[in-house]
Write an enzyme that holds these catalytic residues in place. Structure first.
Site, short mmCIF file in Angstrom:
data_model
loop_
_atom_site.label_atom_id
_atom_site.label_comp_id
_atom_site.label_asym_id
_atom_site.label_seq_id
_atom_site.Cartn_x
_atom_site.Cartn_y
_atom_site.Cartn_z
N LYS A 1 -40.54 -10.84 -7.65
CA LYS A 1 -40.41 -12.00 -7.01
C LYS A 1 -40.17 -12.81 -7.46
O LYS A 1 -38.64 -13.24 -6.28
CB LYS A 1 -42.27 -12.71 -6.47
CG LYS A 1 -43.91 -12.31 -6.11
CD LYS A 1 -44.16 -13.34 -5.72
CE LYS A 1 -45.42 -12.49 -5.77
NZ LYS A 1 -46.69 -12.91 -6.03
N LYS A 45 -48.51 -6.79 2.85
CA LYS A 45 -47.94 -7.92 4.36
C LYS A 45 -46.45 -8.88 4.23
O LYS A 45 -45.66 -8.51 5.21
CB LYS A 45 -48.97 -9.27 4.34
CG LYS A 45 -49.02 -10.10 5.76
CD LYS A 45 -49.89 -9.48 6.52
CE LYS A 45 -49.56 -10.28 8.36
NZ LYS A 45 -51.30 -11.06 8.43
N LYS A 64 -46.21 -0.09 -1.60
CA LYS A 64 -47.16 -0.25 -1.59
C LYS A 64 -47.96 -1.44 0.05
O LYS A 64 -46.43 -2.20 0.46
CB LYS A 64 -47.48 -1.11 -2.87
CG LYS A 64 -48.77 -2.43 -2.77
CD LYS A 64 -48.76 -3.62 -3.71
CE LYS A 64 -48.88 -4.52 -3.23
NZ LYS A 64 -49.02 -5.79 -3.81
#
Ligand code: TYM
Length: 339
Positions: free
Chosen positions: A120, A203, A200
């Site tokens: 991230k 969303k 993976k």
């Protein structure tokens, strides 16, 4: 995990999910479906973790809709407020309070090692402290309820190891308080790949199929799925072992049809579009009853609200008890020292 009967009391299971709208296939196979099974046997606490969803800013204005959509998904898949506590994290402020106290026993180096943090952090020029501290809040979620087992997908394994470390460090510093949490990760479904067939299902990557999607929406998503890249023409022989569409069939299509698809794919006798069509139909059918239940909860938002309110009350009662124990063990109950 030993059975509750062996343990003499029901073990406490805790898990959480971020409210980023309705759940997707990865959430369902990796988490929600096992949760529904576990709630029958264990003392389960399931949480919509809205405080986690704002660690990197996000848009808080989306939160009410996202929380409700996820609560509807929870109830529609069969999570039952009679059997499990279902609530929203920010309704129980003790989560953030315990996370703050855990800062004292968590080395920054341990947080910087987290793979999800590293992934991230790449997207920010100025990294929000929230994404570094994220797993401390996750540890607080679990340990506030003295969660002994946590059913999650593979991507959460490292965070659960950190949770165990935090519990161990806290216990060593202030006395035995928290259990060592066990991660319950189902091998076959712990990491469902997205429609890109590479990453993976997530969303944020836009590679998902929502569990509440209508059949034509499911088809609109599944038809974009990446298959064997070496298969260019319809009659090229395919390699099911490298094809994520074939892997997804494993969760939604009966063994006989799968065997038939495998033979025909290898022989170039079934095209990818036809193969995806079968998958799409089976996904849409599998989630039919769940879509129906979701429609019921959407039409009765007061039932959803009541479930979350009652869940929060039950969660708060446990959370308060743990926090008073924690404050006492840490010597923070200074008010009682003032005479
Ligand atoms: P989240 O919201 O990303 O995902 C919720 C659950 O779904 C699982 N999952 C998957 N499983 C298999 N394949 C996939 N593609 C897939 N995508 C998601 C996740 O592993 C997870 O079990 N940090 C957590 C939320 C959290 C939490 C907690 C979990 C906060 N506090 C305490 C357990 C205990 C998260 O972001 O999950």
């Amino acid at each position: 995990m030993s059975s509750p009967a062996q343990a003499g009391r029901k073990k406490r299971v805790f898990s959480g999910m971020q409210p980023s709208g309705e759940a997707h296939l990865g959430n369902y196979l990796g988490a929600l479906r096992p949760w529904v099974q576990l709630q029958r046997e264990y003392d389960c606490v399931f949480c919509i973790v809205d405080d986690h969803a704002i660690t990197a800013g996000g848009n808080p204005a989306d939160m009410p809709k996202n929380v409700v959509d996820l609560a509807v998904s929870f109830l529609a898949v069969g999570l039952d407020p009679e059997q499990a506590i279902i609530f929203v994290q920010s309704d129980v402020p003790e989560h953030t309070e315990l996370a703050w106290l855990f800062n004292a026993v968590t080395p920054v180096g341990d947080l910087e090692r987290m793979t999800q943090y590293k992934d991230k952090a790449q997207h920010f020029e100025s990294i929000p402290a929230g994404i570094l501290n994220y797993p401390i809040l996750q540890a607080a979620d679990i340990l506030l309820y003295k969660g002994e087992a946590v059913p999650v997908g593979e991507d959460q394994r490292q965070h659960l190891e950190l949770t165990r470390d935090i519990a161990r460090k806290f216990n060593a510093a202030y006395g035995e308080t928290f259990p060592e949490t066990e991660a319950l990760i189902d091998k076959g479904v712990g990491r469902i790949l997205g429609l890109d067939g590479e990453a993976k299902m997530s969303k944020s990557l836009g590679n998902t199929v929502g569990i509440l999607a209508e059949p034509d929406e499911v088809w609109g998503r599944v038809r974009t799925a990446v298959t064997d890249p070496q298969r260019v023409r319809r009659d090229d022989p395919g390699r099911p072992e490298v094809c994520n569409v074939f892997t997804l069939h494993g969760h939604f299509t009966d063994a006989e049809t799968r065997a038939d698809i495998e033979v025909k794919c290898r022989a170039g006798e079934i095209g990818c579009v036809d193969c995806k069509r079968i998958l799409s139909d089976n996904i849409a059918e599998a989630f039919g009853p769940i879509r129906e239940r979701a429609a019921h909860y959407r039409a009765h938002p007061e039932e959803v609200r009541r479930t979350l309110q009652e869940g929060a009350e039950r969660a708060r009662a446990i959370a308060r008890e743990t926090m008073s124990e924690v404050r006492e063990k840490m010597g923070l109950d200074w008010r009682s020292a003032i005479v």
